[in-house]
Design a protein around this motif. Sequence first.
Motif, PDB file in Angstrom:
ATOM      1  N   LEU A  28      41.403  71.407  82.954  1.00 41.01           N
ATOM      2  CA  LEU A  28      42.968  71.293  82.659  1.00 41.01           C
ATOM      3  C   LEU A  28      43.115  69.851  82.027  1.00 41.01           C
ATOM      4  O   LEU A  28      44.096  70.055  81.143  1.00 41.01           O
ATOM      5  CB  LEU A  28      43.656  70.975  84.093  1.00 41.01           C
ATOM      6  CG  LEU A  28      45.388  70.929  84.080  1.00 41.01           C
ATOM      7  CD1 LEU A  28      45.796  72.050  83.273  1.00 41.01           C
ATOM      8  CD2 LEU A  28      45.890  70.569  85.373  1.00 41.01           C
ATOM      9  N   THR A  29      42.675  68.987  82.182  1.00 37.48           N
ATOM     10  CA  THR A  29      42.815  67.729  81.453  1.00 37.48           C
ATOM     11  C   THR A  29      42.518  67.766  79.826  1.00 37.48           C
ATOM     12  O   THR A  29      42.990  67.361  79.068  1.00 37.48           O
ATOM     13  CB  THR A  29      41.947  66.364  81.993  1.00 37.48           C
ATOM     14  OG1 THR A  29      42.677  66.194  83.270  1.00 37.48           O
ATOM     15  CG2 THR A  29      42.147  65.087  81.304  1.00 37.48           C
ATOM     16  N   ALA A  30      41.201  68.418  79.758  1.00 33.69           N
ATOM     17  CA  ALA A  30      40.947  68.702  78.419  1.00 33.69           C
ATOM     18  C   ALA A  30      41.727  69.711  77.429  1.00 33.69           C
ATOM     19  O   ALA A  30      41.970  69.656  76.371  1.00 33.69           O
ATOM     20  CB  ALA A  30      39.542  69.444  78.421  1.00 33.69           C
ATOM     21  N   ALA A  31      42.619  70.731  78.509  1.00 34.71           N
ATOM     22  CA  ALA A  31      43.212  71.640  77.859  1.00 34.71           C
ATOM     23  C   ALA A  31      44.817  71.075  77.626  1.00 34.71           C
ATOM     24  O   ALA A  31      45.660  71.759  76.759  1.00 34.71           O
ATOM     25  CB  ALA A  31      43.312  72.945  78.644  1.00 34.71           C
ATOM     26  N   ALA A  32      45.065  69.995  78.237  1.00 38.83           N
ATOM     27  CA  ALA A  32      46.577  69.844  78.330  1.00 38.83           C
ATOM     28  C   ALA A  32      47.241  69.464  77.035  1.00 38.83           C
ATOM     29  O   ALA A  32      48.403  69.653  77.016  1.00 38.83           O
ATOM     30  CB  ALA A  32      46.477  68.411  79.245  1.00 38.83           C
ATOM     31  N   PRO A  33      46.635  69.064  76.096  1.00 40.48           N
ATOM     32  CA  PRO A  33      47.340  68.769  74.774  1.00 40.48           C
ATOM     33  C   PRO A  33      47.910  70.239  74.116  1.00 40.48           C
ATOM     34  O   PRO A  33      48.775  69.939  73.374  1.00 40.48           O
ATOM     35  CB  PRO A  33      46.165  68.235  73.899  1.00 40.48           C
ATOM     36  CG  PRO A  33      45.360  67.454  74.584  1.00 40.48           C
ATOM     37  CD  PRO A  33      45.170  68.666  75.869  1.00 40.48           C
ATOM     38  N   GLN A  34      47.148  71.156  74.710  1.00 36.23           N
ATOM     39  CA  GLN A  34      47.969  72.542  74.236  1.00 36.23           C
ATOM     40  C   GLN A  34      49.017  73.293  75.136  1.00 36.23           C
ATOM     41  O   GLN A  34      49.711  74.200  74.918  1.00 36.23           O
ATOM     42  CB  GLN A  34      46.669  73.473  74.149  1.00 36.23           C
ATOM     43  CG  GLN A  34      45.978  73.548  72.910  1.00 36.23           C
ATOM     44  CD  GLN A  34      45.056  74.688  72.585  1.00 36.23           C
ATOM     45  OE1 GLN A  34      44.093  75.068  73.283  1.00 36.23           O
ATOM     46  NE2 GLN A  34      45.268  75.639  71.826  1.00 36.23           N
ATOM     47  N   ILE A  35      49.116  72.571  76.447  1.00 36.46           N
ATOM     48  CA  ILE A  35      50.179  73.015  77.353  1.00 36.46           C
ATOM     49  C   ILE A  35      51.467  72.472  77.037  1.00 36.46           C
ATOM     50  O   ILE A  35      51.715  71.158  76.827  1.00 36.46           O
ATOM     51  CB  ILE A  35      49.452  72.480  78.752  1.00 36.46           C
ATOM     52  CG1 ILE A  35      48.100  73.544  78.819  1.00 36.46           C
ATOM     53  CG2 ILE A  35      50.553  73.249  79.734  1.00 36.46           C
ATOM     54  CD1 ILE A  35      47.686  72.790  80.308  1.00 36.46           C
ATOM     55  N   VAL A  36      52.534  73.236  77.262  1.00 31.86           N
ATOM     56  CA  VAL A  36      53.841  72.766  76.888  1.00 31.86           C
ATOM     57  C   VAL A  36      54.078  71.649  78.225  1.00 31.86           C
ATOM     58  O   VAL A  36      53.909  71.925  79.206  1.00 31.86           O
ATOM     59  CB  VAL A  36      54.912  74.077  77.174  1.00 31.86           C
ATOM     60  CG1 VAL A  36      56.439  73.450  77.040  1.00 31.86           C
ATOM     61  CG2 VAL A  36      54.769  74.750  76.064  1.00 31.86           C
ATOM     62  N   PRO A  37      54.591  70.404  77.482  1.00 31.32           N
ATOM     63  CA  PRO A  37      54.661  69.307  78.572  1.00 31.32           C
ATOM     64  C   PRO A  37      55.952  69.795  79.496  1.00 31.32           C
ATOM     65  O   PRO A  37      56.784  70.691  79.338  1.00 31.32           O
ATOM     66  CB  PRO A  37      55.555  68.419  77.936  1.00 31.32           C
ATOM     67  CG  PRO A  37      55.035  68.505  76.453  1.00 31.32           C
ATOM     68  CD  PRO A  37      54.748  70.268  76.170  1.00 31.32           C
ATOM     69  N   GLY A  38      55.563  69.460  80.967  1.00 36.82           N
ATOM     70  CA  GLY A  38      56.483  69.904  81.922  1.00 36.82           C
ATOM     71  C   GLY A  38      56.326  71.194  82.627  1.00 36.82           C
ATOM     72  O   GLY A  38      56.680  71.652  83.493  1.00 36.82           O
ATOM     73  N   SER A  39      55.281  71.880  82.022  1.00 38.91           N
ATOM     74  CA  SER A  39      54.758  73.096  82.588  1.00 38.91           C
ATOM     75  C   SER A  39      54.327  72.991  84.093  1.00 38.91           C
ATOM     76  O   SER A  39      53.580  71.746  84.424  1.00 38.91           O
ATOM     77  CB  SER A  39      53.733  73.829  81.923  1.00 38.91           C
ATOM     78  OG  SER A  39      54.167  74.167  80.533  1.00 38.91           O
ATOM     79  N   THR A  40      54.650  74.044  84.811  1.00 37.16           N
ATOM     80  CA  THR A  40      54.120  73.902  86.285  1.00 37.16           C
ATOM     81  C   THR A  40      52.748  74.327  86.515  1.00 37.16           C
ATOM     82  O   THR A  40      52.485  75.539  85.789  1.00 37.16           O
ATOM     83  CB  THR A  40      55.005  74.649  87.140  1.00 37.16           C
ATOM     84  OG1 THR A  40      56.430  74.284  87.208  1.00 37.16           O
ATOM     85  CG2 THR A  40      54.512  75.211  88.449  1.00 37.16           C
ATOM     86  N   ARG A  62      50.595  65.506  87.913  1.00 42.58           N
ATOM     87  CA  ARG A  62      51.428  64.598  87.482  1.00 42.58           C
ATOM     88  C   ARG A  62      51.263  63.677  86.460  1.00 42.58           C
ATOM     89  O   ARG A  62      52.113  63.355  85.443  1.00 42.58           O
ATOM     90  CB  ARG A  62      52.067  63.706  88.710  1.00 42.58           C
ATOM     91  CG  ARG A  62      53.241  63.064  88.410  1.00 42.58           C
ATOM     92  CD  ARG A  62      54.301  63.659  87.909  1.00 42.58           C
ATOM     93  NE  ARG A  62      55.055  64.355  89.055  1.00 42.58           N
ATOM     94  CZ  ARG A  62      55.880  65.340  88.634  1.00 42.58           C
ATOM     95  NH1 ARG A  62      56.203  65.799  87.224  1.00 42.58           N
ATOM     96  NH2 ARG A  62      56.334  66.083  89.559  1.00 42.58           N
ATOM     97  N   GLY A  63      50.021  63.333  86.325  1.00 43.18           N
ATOM     98  CA  GLY A  63      49.688  62.237  85.447  1.00 43.18           C
ATOM     99  C   GLY A  63      49.458  62.634  84.246  1.00 43.18           C
ATOM    100  O   GLY A  63      49.667  61.984  82.979  1.00 43.18           O
ATOM    101  N   LEU A  64      49.297  64.156  83.906  1.00 42.39           N
ATOM    102  CA  LEU A  64      49.054  64.839  82.795  1.00 42.39           C
ATOM    103  C   LEU A  64      50.461  65.024  82.137  1.00 42.39           C
ATOM    104  O   LEU A  64      50.686  65.835  81.002  1.00 42.39           O
ATOM    105  CB  LEU A  64      48.357  66.017  82.763  1.00 42.39           C
ATOM    106  CG  LEU A  64      46.873  65.746  82.926  1.00 42.39           C
ATOM    107  CD1 LEU A  64      46.068  67.122  83.533  1.00 42.39           C
ATOM    108  CD2 LEU A  64      46.272  65.194  81.971  1.00 42.39           C
ATOM    109  N   GLY A  65      51.432  64.701  82.683  1.00 43.24           N
ATOM    110  CA  GLY A  65      53.043  65.192  82.292  1.00 43.24           C
ATOM    111  C   GLY A  65      53.437  66.551  82.894  1.00 43.24           C
ATOM    112  O   GLY A  65      54.295  67.109  82.334  1.00 43.24           O
ATOM    113  N   LEU A  66      52.785  67.292  83.688  1.00 41.94           N
ATOM    114  CA  LEU A  66      52.908  68.534  84.173  1.00 41.94           C
ATOM    115  C   LEU A  66      53.483  68.361  85.448  1.00 41.94           C
ATOM    116  O   LEU A  66      53.519  67.244  86.335  1.00 41.94           O
ATOM    117  CB  LEU A  66      51.770  69.181  83.946  1.00 41.94           C
ATOM    118  CG  LEU A  66      51.119  69.275  82.595  1.00 41.94           C
ATOM    119  CD1 LEU A  66      49.460  70.029  82.846  1.00 41.94           C
ATOM    120  CD2 LEU A  66      51.741  70.055  81.640  1.00 41.94           C
TER     121      LEU A  66
END
Length: 285
Positions: A28-40, A62-66
């Motif tokens: 998830l951390t590796a993919a996080a830049p592609q995920i819309v911020p705040g996504s559940t 939470r630390g990833l901004g999700l």
Amino acid sequence: MHPENSRRAAPVTDAYSLEVSAKDMAALTAAAPQIVPGSTISIPYLANQDNAARLAAAQAVRGLGLEPMPHLSARRMTSLAELESFVQCAVAEAGVRQCFVIAGDPSTPAGPFPDSASLIETGVFERSGIQVLGVAGHPEGHPAMGMSDGWDVLQSKCRSIEQRGMRPLIVTQFAFDADAVLAWLQTLRERGVHHPVRIGVPGPAGVAVLARYAALCGVGACASVWSKYGVSIGKLFGTAGPDRLVDRLAAGLTEAHGRVSLHFFPFGGIAQSVSWIAQYRTRAA
């Protein structure tokens, strides 16, 4: 994808959630830049992971901004004290604002909670500051009860959540048949249930993997359904994405279906699902 479907697809893909277990936080951390911020990010309650791992996962999300949404399994919860401790720690240490309650797989409860309704009725969630409480929807019917009873139980849980000052959220089991999902949504709204719904969607994966998860979860996957999904039943060695399913949902959804978004089960891996979502959203924009 047809142009008319693209125009309708944007709203359903604007907001989405992902199912990610505690062991998959690195992916998830590796993919996080592609995920819309705040996504559940929905964190399932798996038998081989303890509460410490689930809490650490919520903190990582939470630390990833999700937005973390940990699951609570009623029949695996050993006591009221365990429930209170986990929910309170999740709120205090991971900023959790939403949880998802399920009955769980065991036929015999490990503690005092036989089903998800009994978790809701404890009052632990609203006392701890939870704002949104998710419950399961089953477009193809509940595996342990008839359709009529299933509707009654779902409506009762949503009422209980509302009465306790929280917002109900319905997250469905994944499906391959968009027409069955649309019909279920129509019935849901006709029954006066207008809470937000997240429709379970399988992420791109090998066809054999999808078939295995369908069998494990009791999801309909006969030849005609596979065909609608874009899979030939004789070709179980390829991969399949949810393009046709999401296209059909986007084309069929109307204002009468209420607030609907997608919840992805990344059976083929988080990176693959996140990449597919990003590409689909770009095409649909």
